[in-house]
Design a protein around this motif. Sequence first.
Motif, PDB file in Angstrom:
ATOM      1  N   LYS A  19       0.822  -1.206   0.000  1.00  0.00           N
ATOM      2  CA  LYS A  19       0.000   0.000   0.000  1.00  0.00           C
ATOM      3  C   LYS A  19       0.857   1.257   0.000  1.00  0.00           C
ATOM      4  O   LYS A  19       1.903   1.317   0.632  1.00  0.00           O
ATOM      5  N   ARG A  20       0.402   2.260  -0.751  1.00  0.00           N
ATOM      6  CA  ARG A  20       1.043   3.572  -0.695  1.00  0.00           C
ATOM      7  C   ARG A  20      -0.055   4.612  -0.541  1.00  0.00           C
ATOM      8  O   ARG A  20      -1.044   4.593  -1.255  1.00  0.00           O
ATOM      9  N   ASP A  21       0.102   5.524   0.415  1.00  0.00           N
ATOM     10  CA  ASP A  21      -0.862   6.607   0.608  1.00  0.00           C
ATOM     11  C   ASP A  21      -0.637   7.675  -0.452  1.00  0.00           C
ATOM     12  O   ASP A  21       0.499   8.069  -0.703  1.00  0.00           O
ATOM     13  N   VAL A  22      -1.723   8.124  -1.063  1.00  0.00           N
ATOM     14  CA  VAL A  22      -1.670   9.191  -2.055  1.00  0.00           C
ATOM     15  C   VAL A  22      -2.570  10.316  -1.545  1.00  0.00           C
ATOM     16  O   VAL A  22      -3.735  10.081  -1.222  1.00  0.00           O
ATOM     17  N   VAL A  23      -2.024  11.509  -1.453  1.00  0.00           N
ATOM     18  CA  VAL A  23      -2.795  12.674  -1.005  1.00  0.00           C
ATOM     19  C   VAL A  23      -2.772  13.703  -2.129  1.00  0.00           C
ATOM     20  O   VAL A  23      -1.706  14.087  -2.607  1.00  0.00           O
ATOM     21  N   THR A  24      -3.955  14.126  -2.545  1.00  0.00           N
ATOM     22  CA  THR A  24      -4.047  15.106  -3.621  1.00  0.00           C
ATOM     23  C   THR A  24      -3.786  16.508  -3.084  1.00  0.00           C
ATOM     24  O   THR A  24      -3.752  16.720  -1.869  1.00  0.00           O
ATOM     25  N   GLY A  25      -3.622  17.454  -3.983  1.00  0.00           N
ATOM     26  CA  GLY A  25      -3.412  18.841  -3.594  1.00  0.00           C
ATOM     27  C   GLY A  25      -4.571  19.415  -2.804  1.00  0.00           C
ATOM     28  O   GLY A  25      -4.404  20.358  -2.035  1.00  0.00           O
ATOM     29  N   LYS A  26      -5.764  18.846  -2.987  1.00  0.00           N
ATOM     30  CA  LYS A  26      -6.951  19.323  -2.264  1.00  0.00           C
ATOM     31  C   LYS A  26      -7.149  18.603  -0.935  1.00  0.00           C
ATOM     32  O   LYS A  26      -8.091  18.869  -0.211  1.00  0.00           O
ATOM     33  N   GLY A  27      -6.253  17.651  -0.630  1.00  0.00           N
ATOM     34  CA  GLY A  27      -6.333  16.964   0.657  1.00  0.00           C
ATOM     35  C   GLY A  27      -7.079  15.638   0.628  1.00  0.00           C
ATOM     36  O   GLY A  27      -7.212  14.990   1.656  1.00  0.00           O
ATOM     37  N   SER A  28      -7.567  15.200  -0.532  1.00  0.00           N
ATOM     38  CA  SER A  28      -8.211  13.889  -0.616  1.00  0.00           C
ATOM     39  C   SER A  28      -7.152  12.809  -0.454  1.00  0.00           C
ATOM     40  O   SER A  28      -6.026  12.958  -0.924  1.00  0.00           O
ATOM     41  N   ARG A  29      -7.529  11.723   0.226  1.00  0.00           N
ATOM     42  CA  ARG A  29      -6.583  10.635   0.482  1.00  0.00           C
ATOM     43  C   ARG A  29      -7.059   9.363  -0.221  1.00  0.00           C
ATOM     44  O   ARG A  29      -8.232   9.027  -0.171  1.00  0.00           O
ATOM     45  N   PHE A  30      -6.112   8.662  -0.838  1.00  0.00           N
ATOM     46  CA  PHE A  30      -6.395   7.409  -1.516  1.00  0.00           C
ATOM     47  C   PHE A  30      -5.327   6.397  -1.141  1.00  0.00           C
ATOM     48  O   PHE A  30      -4.201   6.761  -0.812  1.00  0.00           O
ATOM     49  N   LEU A  31      -5.685   5.116  -1.213  1.00  0.00           N
ATOM     50  CA  LEU A  31      -4.731   4.042  -0.963  1.00  0.00           C
ATOM     51  C   LEU A  31      -4.427   3.379  -2.299  1.00  0.00           C
ATOM     52  O   LEU A  31      -5.297   2.778  -2.915  1.00  0.00           O
ATOM     53  N   LEU A  32      -3.180   3.489  -2.745  1.00  0.00           N
ATOM     54  CA  LEU A  32      -2.755   2.907  -4.003  1.00  0.00           C
ATOM     55  C   LEU A  32      -2.171   1.524  -3.742  1.00  0.00           C
ATOM     56  O   LEU A  32      -1.353   1.355  -2.836  1.00  0.00           O
ATOM     57  N   CYS A  33      -2.597   0.549  -4.538  1.00  0.00           N
ATOM     58  CA  CYS A  33      -2.059  -0.803  -4.425  1.00  0.00           C
ATOM     59  C   CYS A  33      -0.888  -0.931  -5.392  1.00  0.00           C
ATOM     60  O   CYS A  33      -1.058  -0.894  -6.609  1.00  0.00           O
ATOM     61  N   GLU A  34       0.321  -1.059  -4.856  1.00  0.00           N
ATOM     62  CA  GLU A  34       1.522  -1.168  -5.683  1.00  0.00           C
ATOM     63  C   GLU A  34       1.524  -2.449  -6.517  1.00  0.00           C
ATOM     64  O   GLU A  34       2.180  -2.510  -7.550  1.00  0.00           O
ATOM     65  N   ARG A  35       0.794  -3.472  -6.083  1.00  0.00           N
ATOM     66  CA  ARG A  35       0.715  -4.708  -6.863  1.00  0.00           C
ATOM     67  C   ARG A  35       0.042  -4.475  -8.212  1.00  0.00           C
ATOM     68  O   ARG A  35       0.271  -5.226  -9.157  1.00  0.00           O
ATOM     69  N   SER A  36      -0.773  -3.441  -8.313  1.00  0.00           N
ATOM     70  CA  SER A  36      -1.477  -3.145  -9.571  1.00  0.00           C
ATOM     71  C   SER A  36      -0.499  -2.794 -10.694  1.00  0.00           C
ATOM     72  O   SER A  36      -0.841  -2.892 -11.866  1.00  0.00           O
TER      73      SER A  36
END
Length: 66
Positions: A19-36
């Motif tokens: 898992k890698r945390d991704v935070v947008t410039g507007k503050g939204s948070r997403f969890l990116l799956c590196e296996r993808s």
Amino acid sequence: MNDRPPQTAASLCRSCASKRDVVTGKGSRFLLCERSRTDPGYPKYPMQPVVSCPGYVPLGNPPARE
């Protein structure tokens, strides 16, 4: 006032080594799956919460290189 914990709190993704945390410039948070990146069977941004995943690897145990 909403006292519910975030949906990701119960998700396997939170404690997965892929898992890698991704935070947008507007503050939204997403969890990116590196296996993808190497396996199209894994979504880039899985819908949360994830309660079962064949690729789950606990933090501290990096996924094996294939």
